[in-house]
Design an enzyme around this catalytic site. Sequence first.
Site: not given
Length: 476
Positions: A127, A173, A294, A300, A307
């Site tokens: 422990n 925003h 891709s 791409k 990400e």
Amino acid sequence: MKSRKNPAPRTKKPSPADIKPWGGRFSEATDAFVERFTASVAFDQRLYKQDIRGSLAHAEMLCAQKVLTREEFKLISNGLQQIAQEIEQGKFRWSITHEDVHMNIEAVLTERIGIAGKKLHTGRSRNDQVATDVRLYLRDEISTICAELSRLQRGLVQVAEREVDTLMPGFTHLQVAQPISFGHHLLAWYEMLGRDYSRLQDCRKRLNQSPLGAAALAGTTYPIDRNLTAKLLGFDAPCANSLDAVSDRDFAIEFTATSALLMTHLSRMAEELVIWTSSQFDFINLPDRFCTGSSIMPQKKNPDVPELVRGKTGRVNGHLVALLTLMKSQPLAYNKDNQEDKEPLFDTIDTVKDCLCAFADMIPALETKKDNMYRAAKQGFSTATDLADYLVRKGVPFRDAHEVVGNAVAFGIKAGRDLSELTLDEMKSFSPRIEKDVFKCLTLEGSVAARNHVGGTAPKQVRAAIARAKKDLVKR
């Protein structure tokens, strides 16, 4: 019809090899499934360095207290060091029969040096042993993470210094608000990570107490010296209460909470990198080595590294909830539940280190597209606030100035022209206080330079902030 034979029982009479160090009270061997289910050696073997370090300190203390002889201590010390070498060389055989990292090492040690190996566990329990190991391990990993965090911050400062005069739109925003220095934006990231560094240091300070000597939960009857083992292991002091020492996992929760916030900051950075690399923004370029393509669309170039960092944030958040839930209903002291603390903690450590490494390598290599940033900063009437401030300096109350500028912006929208592109007569039609000097404050450069105060985006202030950051990083 023949009757079916009864299936063989999963339990069996124990053989000498099956006997556990704690098996004296038991009359049969552990069920094979239960043995696999309860074993932790598959994941806690990564604690071997800390486990051996703790055992060496414990043995040295027992020797100093005359519980072990000098000869027994030498046998234990040499045996543990040999085991450490074998583990590092991949020659050590881990076994679920011995359940965890502690019993695997102790079993092999005892097999090799005999009775002295059996004496090593005097005055301690698994422990307090595991609580010590995890604290030592996390302490080491926090130091590694802080070093990598500092490397990322140095990269941010490096790019910020290079891009002090690069102008871009600042957003609220996600709408164009006011022009800012790109270097100033990067230093905002630096400040976020600086708070993470501070929190990690605070966490390290709080965890740096030694549970060793708390034994199972109540301490031990042997004449141990907890201050000595704490000193040998680099702890500030022994944990003050034996019950709390073996059952506390606050340090793991605090670290994971700090990591969740750090990952949140990395995720915000990642989101902006993803946005900025998009064709709609096209502010920066990430080197090909940090991107992928891709399988179907040959044009791409995907920002997979940012990400993935953004996605892994949810993973660490989940580990925080798991640890909080793990501890929420545990009575004092130690419970087997606590075996479940290691996998979320270990994965949090690995995830944070990997994400910091990826960003620390990637950030200094990003390329800015200054012209695109500049053009974007001229859109959206980003110097409108500067016109309002100009009018206030001319004696117009701010709320009146706000309305004047709003009318000028509405006119500019209809005309398809920025405020800086309106004629002086057109500007004066909104307020007679406007003079020809107004156009100085409507340029992007003038707008940015005007915010010349501590924390502002003026290039002078950004350079001062970079100098402060460099000084702070040197102190670490």
